[in-house]
Design a protein around this motif. Structure first.
Motif, PDB file in Angstrom:
ATOM      1  N   TYR A   1       3.657 -17.549  19.705  1.00 39.08           N
ATOM      2  CA  TYR A   1       3.633 -16.089  19.830  1.00 39.08           C
ATOM      3  C   TYR A   1       4.225 -15.499  18.551  1.00 39.08           C
ATOM      4  O   TYR A   1       5.389 -15.754  18.207  1.00 39.08           O
ATOM      5  CB  TYR A   1       4.440 -15.670  21.049  1.00 39.08           C
ATOM      6  N   LEU A   2       3.375 -14.727  17.822  1.00 34.96           N
ATOM      7  CA  LEU A   2       3.756 -14.227  16.497  1.00 34.96           C
ATOM      8  C   LEU A   2       3.869 -12.713  16.501  1.00 34.96           C
ATOM      9  O   LEU A   2       3.079 -12.007  17.141  1.00 34.96           O
ATOM     10  CB  LEU A   2       2.721 -14.639  15.442  1.00 34.96           C
ATOM     11  N   LYS A   3       4.849 -12.230  15.729  1.00 36.87           N
ATOM     12  CA  LYS A   3       4.983 -10.798  15.474  1.00 36.87           C
ATOM     13  C   LYS A   3       4.923 -10.609  13.955  1.00 36.87           C
ATOM     14  O   LYS A   3       5.732 -11.218  13.232  1.00 36.87           O
ATOM     15  CB  LYS A   3       6.301 -10.265  16.029  1.00 36.87           C
ATOM     16  N   TYR A   4       3.974  -9.801  13.501  1.00 33.20           N
ATOM     17  CA  TYR A   4       3.803  -9.651  12.052  1.00 33.20           C
ATOM     18  C   TYR A   4       3.416  -8.217  11.704  1.00 33.20           C
ATOM     19  O   TYR A   4       2.977  -7.438  12.557  1.00 33.20           O
ATOM     20  CB  TYR A   4       2.754 -10.628  11.526  1.00 33.20           C
ATOM     21  N   GLN A   5       3.592  -7.885  10.451  1.00 30.50           N
ATOM     22  CA  GLN A   5       3.144  -6.602   9.906  1.00 30.50           C
ATOM     23  C   GLN A   5       2.023  -6.857   8.915  1.00 30.50           C
ATOM     24  O   GLN A   5       1.950  -7.935   8.304  1.00 30.50           O
ATOM     25  CB  GLN A   5       4.302  -5.870   9.223  1.00 30.50           C
ATOM     26  N   TYR A   6       1.161  -5.857   8.737  1.00 29.85           N
ATOM     27  CA  TYR A   6       0.031  -6.038   7.823  1.00 29.85           C
ATOM     28  C   TYR A   6      -0.393  -4.711   7.205  1.00 29.85           C
ATOM     29  O   TYR A   6      -0.167  -3.633   7.754  1.00 29.85           O
ATOM     30  CB  TYR A   6      -1.170  -6.657   8.549  1.00 29.85           C
ATOM     31  N   ASN A   7      -1.014  -4.818   6.037  1.00 30.31           N
ATOM     32  CA  ASN A   7      -1.794  -3.744   5.419  1.00 30.31           C
ATOM     33  C   ASN A   7      -3.192  -4.289   5.217  1.00 30.31           C
ATOM     34  O   ASN A   7      -3.361  -5.371   4.631  1.00 30.31           O
ATOM     35  CB  ASN A   7      -1.200  -3.324   4.072  1.00 30.31           C
ATOM     36  N   ALA A   8      -4.200  -3.562   5.670  1.00 28.96           N
ATOM     37  CA  ALA A   8      -5.596  -4.013   5.558  1.00 28.96           C
ATOM     38  C   ALA A   8      -6.351  -3.115   4.596  1.00 28.96           C
ATOM     39  O   ALA A   8      -6.216  -1.889   4.627  1.00 28.96           O
ATOM     40  CB  ALA A   8      -6.271  -4.004   6.923  1.00 28.96           C
ATOM     41  N   SER A   9      -7.165  -3.735   3.746  1.00 30.01           N
ATOM     42  CA  SER A   9      -7.960  -2.971   2.777  1.00 30.01           C
ATOM     43  C   SER A   9      -9.245  -3.715   2.460  1.00 30.01           C
ATOM     44  O   SER A   9      -9.410  -4.896   2.807  1.00 30.01           O
ATOM     45  CB  SER A   9      -7.165  -2.725   1.494  1.00 30.01           C
ATOM     46  N   LEU A  10     -10.170  -3.005   1.821  1.00 31.20           N
ATOM     47  CA  LEU A  10     -11.350  -3.650   1.260  1.00 31.20           C
ATOM     48  C   LEU A  10     -10.989  -4.224  -0.107  1.00 31.20           C
ATOM     49  O   LEU A  10      -9.933  -3.919  -0.671  1.00 31.20           O
ATOM     50  CB  LEU A  10     -12.491  -2.631   1.119  1.00 31.20           C
ATOM     51  N   LEU A  11     -11.880  -5.026  -0.652  1.00 31.05           N
ATOM     52  CA  LEU A  11     -11.575  -5.666  -1.929  1.00 31.05           C
ATOM     53  C   LEU A  11     -11.495  -4.682  -3.087  1.00 31.05           C
ATOM     54  O   LEU A  11     -10.891  -4.977  -4.114  1.00 31.05           O
ATOM     55  CB  LEU A  11     -12.617  -6.746  -2.248  1.00 31.05           C
ATOM     56  N   ASP A  12     -12.111  -3.497  -2.927  1.00 33.20           N
ATOM     57  CA  ASP A  12     -12.018  -2.503  -4.001  1.00 33.20           C
ATOM     58  C   ASP A  12     -10.738  -1.673  -3.900  1.00 33.20           C
ATOM     59  O   ASP A  12     -10.538  -0.730  -4.656  1.00 33.20           O
ATOM     60  CB  ASP A  12     -13.244  -1.587  -4.015  1.00 33.20           C
ATOM     61  N   GLY A  13      -9.863  -2.034  -2.941  1.00 31.32           N
ATOM     62  CA  GLY A  13      -8.601  -1.326  -2.797  1.00 31.32           C
ATOM     63  C   GLY A  13      -8.604  -0.233  -1.749  1.00 31.32           C
ATOM     64  O   GLY A  13      -7.552   0.357  -1.473  1.00 31.32           O
ATOM     65  N   THR A  14      -9.748   0.065  -1.167  1.00 34.03           N
ATOM     66  CA  THR A  14      -9.808   1.101  -0.133  1.00 34.03           C
ATOM     67  C   THR A  14      -8.964   0.706   1.074  1.00 34.03           C
ATOM     68  O   THR A  14      -9.189  -0.346   1.685  1.00 34.03           O
ATOM     69  CB  THR A  14     -11.266   1.330   0.318  1.00 34.03           C
ATOM     70  N   ARG A  15      -7.969   1.526   1.410  1.00 36.61           N
ATOM     71  CA  ARG A  15      -7.075   1.217   2.526  1.00 36.61           C
ATOM     72  C   ARG A  15      -7.796   1.449   3.859  1.00 36.61           C
ATOM     73  O   ARG A  15      -8.406   2.495   4.076  1.00 36.61           O
ATOM     74  CB  ARG A  15      -5.822   2.088   2.445  1.00 36.61           C
ATOM     75  N   LEU A  16      -7.684   0.474   4.758  1.00 32.27           N
ATOM     76  CA  LEU A  16      -8.306   0.579   6.071  1.00 32.27           C
ATOM     77  C   LEU A  16      -7.286   0.909   7.153  1.00 32.27           C
ATOM     78  O   LEU A  16      -7.477   1.809   7.957  1.00 32.27           O
ATOM     79  CB  LEU A  16      -9.024  -0.733   6.420  1.00 32.27           C
ATOM     80  N   ASP A  17      -6.172   0.151   7.174  1.00 33.68           N
ATOM     81  CA  ASP A  17      -5.194   0.340   8.243  1.00 33.68           C
ATOM     82  C   ASP A  17      -3.895  -0.320   7.827  1.00 33.68           C
ATOM     83  O   ASP A  17      -3.859  -1.217   6.967  1.00 33.68           O
ATOM     84  CB  ASP A  17      -5.709  -0.279   9.550  1.00 33.68           C
ATOM     85  N   SER A  18      -2.793   0.126   8.463  1.00 39.05           N
ATOM     86  CA  SER A  18      -1.485  -0.479   8.226  1.00 39.05           C
ATOM     87  C   SER A  18      -0.664  -0.359   9.505  1.00 39.05           C
ATOM     88  O   SER A  18      -0.458   0.747  10.010  1.00 39.05           O
ATOM     89  CB  SER A  18      -0.774   0.205   7.061  1.00 39.05           C
ATOM     90  N   ILE A  19      -0.191  -1.507  10.013  1.00 36.00           N
ATOM     91  CA  ILE A  19       0.632  -1.471  11.219  1.00 36.00           C
ATOM     92  C   ILE A  19       1.964  -0.800  10.931  1.00 36.00           C
ATOM     93  O   ILE A  19       2.642  -0.280  11.835  1.00 36.00           O
ATOM     94  CB  ILE A  19       0.844  -2.907  11.773  1.00 36.00           C
ATOM     95  N   GLU A  20       2.377  -0.756   9.665  1.00 32.03           N
ATOM     96  CA  GLU A  20       3.620  -0.104   9.297  1.00 32.03           C
ATOM     97  C   GLU A  20       3.580   1.388   9.620  1.00 32.03           C
ATOM     98  O   GLU A  20       4.626   2.012   9.840  1.00 32.03           O
ATOM     99  CB  GLU A  20       3.902  -0.326   7.812  1.00 32.03           C
ATOM    100  N   ASN A  21       2.383   1.950   9.617  1.00 30.64           N
ATOM    101  CA  ASN A  21       2.260   3.379   9.946  1.00 30.64           C
ATOM    102  C   ASN A  21       2.699   3.675  11.376  1.00 30.64           C
ATOM    103  O   ASN A  21       3.054   4.809  11.706  1.00 30.64           O
ATOM    104  CB  ASN A  21       0.810   3.845   9.764  1.00 30.64           C
TER     105      ASN A  21
END
Length: 544
Positions: free
Chosen positions: A364-384
């Motif tokens: 059972y894992l708890k993690y944070q992430y930032n997700a983006s496309l390869l061109d740098g376009t931000r998709l989502d961030s759990i930190e938000n």
């Protein structure tokens, strides 16, 4: 006898590039009159100019002299004395002997007898300002194509009256000789006035329709396009990333944006206007040959200008939007690419010194992430959201690529995980959130790890199992265990540390499932005969 020709210039053009010289061939109209004003001859009556070499003795001396120095379209009135006209003998018809004669002349054309004197005047040449994308779709000034016409090239010139270009090969005899020469050396976007003498045009006979005999021709030409059948794709790198993990190869699936123009800068298509990348396999013939070739060996994020000749584009026929034999210019931006054989790419950014306990399936894992496309376009961030993302590893609670990317990770470790679409959200993506066929980049940090249970178990004992397990569950000693009794007992064992439920799952749901597995006749009661531990089962069950 000393009287000279008298010249009265009625009209002289403001622009006179050159005047008649001895040896030139001229075409002119005239009215010839006698001293009493009567006409004795006129080229207008014959409906054609008088065409002659000047200074060769083919004219009366006074006319030979008067024509020298005239401009094209000049109108002059000249008086020719007898000794420079027909002298004391006159001619059989009028004028008679010793008569002055007058000529009103309109000079229509002049050209020299040497080829090199054909005039090709450059009227306008575009500045070397490259096409640029403005906010994804707009364009600046015309592009200056850094190539001059050469023999064998195909050119396009505007024919305004027909509202279409004139398309032809040059240097192979498809055009009059003067035009073949006059187009050489032109750049795309350049404008010229090309003046062609008759011996390099339609000669002594004209064309039999619109062009008279011995006519000099003037062409106002704007060059829109050119290519040579031997031309290959021209690639100009505009922006190349400093780091490039790998370059595209045949069989890759590429997502890219583009603006497509003709050589004169006219925009004919743009992926930006559709707000969607163009997605295709490369090296498989899914796009025009020139584009297929140009999308090889590019980096993610790279920008290129591609100039494609028609034989590598839409050929002589063209399409609804693209005229036949058109050279195409594409400004492309590579968003990402992947190959169907690609696996998840994991880059370790930071790893703690103590990294002995690492994640494995069912932890059972708890993690944070930032997700983006390869061109740098931000998709989502759990930190938000101010929290962690919690999953049980390896059982399909996240996309396959993330299950792979989180494996063998220790608490405090940071990674960048690159996930191809077939291990992410596939060709469809998520509408409004993730584009189809997108390669995803996740920056992740593992915050906490709770070790899971072995495969096949939802509850385990941390201590030796009591031999009186059923009796301990049967609190009222009636030989029957109800769900409430079963649930209370398991919770007590977990809270005391004697037992452990599989982390990351609903405890109530696990306990109810365990009870259901023991209640073999489904009557809501577990009897001593029904109750069995896992090692007592003839077949494995995911419970005690």
């Amino acid at each position: 006898p000393l009287e000279d020709v008298l010249i009265e210039r009625k009209f002289v053009p403001e622009s006179c590039a050159r005047t008649v010289q001895s040896g030139d061939f001229v075409r002119y109209h005239y009215h010839g009159t006698l001293p009493d004003g009567n006409k004795f001859d006129s080229s207008y009556d014959r409906g054609s100019t008088f065409n002659v070499f000047v200074g060769k003795g083919e004219l009366i001396a006074g006319m030979d002299k008067a024509l020298v120095g005239m401009c094209v379209n000049e109108r002059s009135f000249i008086k020719v004395p007898p000794h420079l006209a027909y002298g004391s003998e006159g001619v059989c018809k009028k004028p008679g002997k010793d008569e002055n004669i007058w000529f009103e002349i309109c000079n229509s054309c002049v050209w020299m007898t040497y080829m090199e004197n054909r005039c090709s005047e450059v009227m306008g040449r575009p500045p070397p300002s490259p096409l640029q994308r403005d906010s994804g779709a707009g364009y600046d000034s015309l592009r200056w194509f850094k190539q001059s016409i050469k023999t064998g090239g195909w050119v396009f010139v505007v024919v305004h009256t027909r509202l279409q270009t004139y398309d032809t090969y040059i240097g192979i005899g498809w055009l009059i000789a003067g035009m073949d020469e006059g187009l050489l050396g032109m750049c795309v976007g350049e404008k010229r006035i090309i003046t062609i003498p008759p011996f390099l045009a339609y000669g002594e006979n004209g064309d039999g329709r619109d062009i008279p005999a011995q006519a000099s021709l003037v062409f106002d030409v704007a060059l829109l396009d050119l290519h040579n059948p031997n031309d290959d794709v021209t690639i100009e790198d505009q922006e190349v990333p400093e780091t490039c993990q790998r370059k595209s190869k045949e069989g890759d699936f590429v997502r890219y944006h583009y603006n497509g123009t003709f050589l004169d800068g006219t925009l004919f298509d743009s992926s930006y206007s559709r707000k969607h990348t163009y997605d295709t396999y490369i090296g498989k013939g899914y796009v025009i040959a020139g584009m297929d070739k140009s999308l090889l060996d590019v980096c993610v994020g790279e920008k290129r200008r591609i100039i494609i000749p028609p034989h590598l584009a839409y050929g002589e026929e063209g399409t609804d939007k693209i005229p036949g034999s058109a050279v195409l210019v594409f400004d492309i931006h590579i968003i990402d690419f992947h190959n169907p054989s690609d696996t998840v790419e994991v880059k370790t950014i930071y790893k703690p010194a103590d990294c002995t306990v690492t994640s494995k399936k069912r932890d059972y894992l708890k993690y944070q992430y930032n997700a983006s496309l390869l061109d740098g376009t931000r998709l989502d961030s759990i930190e938000n959201y101010g929290k962690t993302y919690n999953v049980v590893l390896g059982i399909g609670q996240v996309i396959v690529g993330m299950d792979v990317g989180l494996k063998d990770m220790c608490v405090g470790e940071k990674r960048t995980v690159i996930i191809p679409p077939h291990l992410g959200y596939g060709e469809q993506g998520i509408e409004g959130e993730i584009p189809g066929s997108a390669v995803l980049s996740f920056d992740i940090e593992l915050i906490d790890l709770v070790q899971g249970l072995p495969e096949g178990y939802m509850f385990i004992w941390n201590e030796e199992v009591s031999p009186d397990l059923f009796e301990e569950m049967d609190q009222n000693r009636d030989g029957k265990v109800l769900l409430e009794e079963f649930s209370d007992y398991i919770n007590v064992q977990v809270n005391s540390g004697k037992g452990k439920l599989a982390p990351g799952f609903d405890p109530k749901g696990i306990i109810e499932n365990m009870f259901s597995n023991q209640d073999r006749n489904a009557d809501g009661i577990i009897t001593a005969e029904e109750f069995k531990l896992k090692d007592q089962e003839p077949k494995a069950h995911d419970e005690l």
